[in-house]
Write a protein that holds these residues in place. Structure first.
Motif, PDB file in Angstrom:
ATOM      1  N   ARG A 107       1.164  -1.272  -0.251  1.00  5.78           N
ATOM      2  CA  ARG A 107      -0.441  -0.050   0.074  1.00  5.78           C
ATOM      3  C   ARG A 107       1.122   1.211  -0.149  1.00  5.78           C
ATOM      4  N   LYS A 108       1.583   1.527   0.576  1.00  5.91           N
ATOM      5  CA  LYS A 108       3.011   2.425   0.929  1.00  5.91           C
ATOM      6  C   LYS A 108       3.489   2.291  -0.453  1.00  5.91           C
ATOM      7  N   VAL A 109       3.763   1.602  -0.898  1.00  5.38           N
ATOM      8  CA  VAL A 109       4.984   1.799  -2.267  1.00  5.38           C
ATOM      9  C   VAL A 109       3.627   2.351  -3.480  1.00  5.38           C
ATOM     10  N   THR A 127      -0.719  -4.026 -13.718  1.00  2.00           N
ATOM     11  CA  THR A 127      -0.166  -5.667 -12.586  1.00  2.00           C
ATOM     12  C   THR A 127      -1.097  -5.842 -11.426  1.00  2.00           C
ATOM     13  N   ALA A 128      -0.913  -4.590 -10.764  1.00  2.00           N
ATOM     14  CA  ALA A 128      -1.461  -3.915  -9.177  1.00  2.00           C
ATOM     15  C   ALA A 128      -2.879  -4.352  -9.055  1.00  2.00           C
ATOM     16  N   THR A 134      -7.016  -6.212  -1.793  1.00  2.00           N
ATOM     17  CA  THR A 134      -7.683  -5.128  -2.901  1.00  2.00           C
ATOM     18  C   THR A 134      -7.809  -3.814  -1.589  1.00  2.00           C
ATOM     19  N   GLU A 135      -7.097  -3.093  -1.318  1.00  2.00           N
ATOM     20  CA  GLU A 135      -6.307  -2.130  -0.901  1.00  2.00           C
ATOM     21  C   GLU A 135      -5.401  -1.379  -2.091  1.00  2.00           C
ATOM     22  N   ALA A 140      -4.424   0.863  -7.256  1.00  7.33           N
ATOM     23  CA  ALA A 140      -4.220   1.109  -9.285  1.00  7.33           C
ATOM     24  C   ALA A 140      -5.401   1.131 -10.083  1.00  7.33           C
ATOM     25  N   VAL A 141      -6.575   0.699  -9.623  1.00 10.94           N
ATOM     26  CA  VAL A 141      -7.766   1.433 -10.231  1.00 10.94           C
ATOM     27  C   VAL A 141      -8.291   2.431 -10.090  1.00 10.94           C
TER      28      VAL A 141
END
Length: 297
Positions: A107-109, A127-128, A134-135, A140-141
């Motif tokens: 998530r940090k990335v 890719t993510a 899910t978070e 990414a979305v």
């Protein structure tokens, strides 16, 4: 008796190191671990040697490393992000972080990516999207949707500017950049993708014809023509490229790419011969490509 002596030794060591490194608790702790694990002998480790002993050798080493770093210009596959040094000692690739790291790190990335220009990380974001967390997937979305929105708006604005003035170098450059990003975004179906490739090709044709520094655009034009299987046009672009910039490695790499793609062994070998006779000193990246094409030939 031994325990008492060891206790005194630890106490004295702690006091001495505390005086020497009172401004840096981390330095103090590191050296305490060394002298504790290696009683007495630990004090002889280079960690405790005076810096002046390394002045001459260290300077030469720094010069050598700097020269090597300048010489070796290796292009890495994938995109890298340096995490905070107090949390991570190594440079981790974003791809690896998304695959093997804990959910909090993933998530940090993704948050770090969102703070930057996400268009540069489209492949990573795509890719993510399918990440098990899910978070992370949600981040990414959201990023992809924002990139799509910005690209669409920029494309609409610049297409109008381009139609009004097709000779403006700045408009051509900006329009080419947006089209390049749009084509690799993954938002287009095959038919629309092909349509925009030809639009992009037309923009590159105009840009390379009037821009003073169009080296990268020539390379992109050759790549695009090869994608569209316009091999004769790609070879002609290489000739124009050579006329404009005869003494750069990218010209030879474009020729080699074209001849390797069309499987012209004779022209490939001829280009190799010209390259060997040229005064150019190839980068490490170029050498890697040349070796690859040479083996293929």
């Amino acid at each position: 008796m031994i325990s008492l002596a060891f206790g005194i030794y630890i106490l004295l060591s702690a006091v001495i190191l505390g005086m020497l490194y009172r401004q840096s608790p981390r330095e103090w702790l590191l050296r305490m671990v060394v002298v504790t694990v290696f009683p007495v002998i630990g004090w002889l480790f280079p960690l405790f040697w005076p810096r002046r002993l390394f002045k001459d050798a260290g300077g030469k080493l720094d010069d050598y490393i700097a020269a090597q770093q300048k010489e070796m210009s290796v292009q890495h596959l994938g995109i890298y992000s340096k995490l905070e040094t107090e949390k991570e000692l190594n440079v981790l690739s974003i791809e690896e972080a998304l695959l093997v790291s804990e959910h909090s790190t993933r998530r940090k990335v993704m948050i770090d990516v969102l703070k930057q220009d996400a268009i540069n990380y489209l492949e990573i974001l795509q890719t993510a999207v399918s990440n098990e967390d899910t978070e992370t997937s949600h981040y990414a979305v959201s990023a992809i949707m924002e990139v799509k929105r910005k690209l669409t708006l920029s494309l609409q604005e610049l297409s109008v500017q381009y139609e009004n003035n097709k000779e403006d170098v700045h408009v051509l450059s900006a329009y080419a950049d947006v089209l390049k990003g749009y084509l690799r975004s993954g938002f287009l179906d095959d038919r629309t993708l092909r349509k925009y490739k030809f639009i992009y090709l037309g923009v590159l044709e105009r840009y390379t014809g009037i821009a003073e520094n169009a080296c990268e655009a020539f390379v992109d034009k050759v790549d695009l023509e090869l994608e569209l299987k316009r091999y004769a046009e790609a070879e002609e672009t290489c000739r124009v490229f050579e006329q404009r910039y005869s003494h750069i490695e990218e010209v030879y790499l474009c020729y080699l790419k074209v001849y390797f793609t069309i499987k012209s062994a004779e022209k490939l070998q001829h280009t190799f011969s010209k390259l060997k006779k040229s005064p150019l000193k190839l980068s490490n990246h170029a050498l890697t490509l040349v070796r690859f094409w040479s083996e293929g030939a």
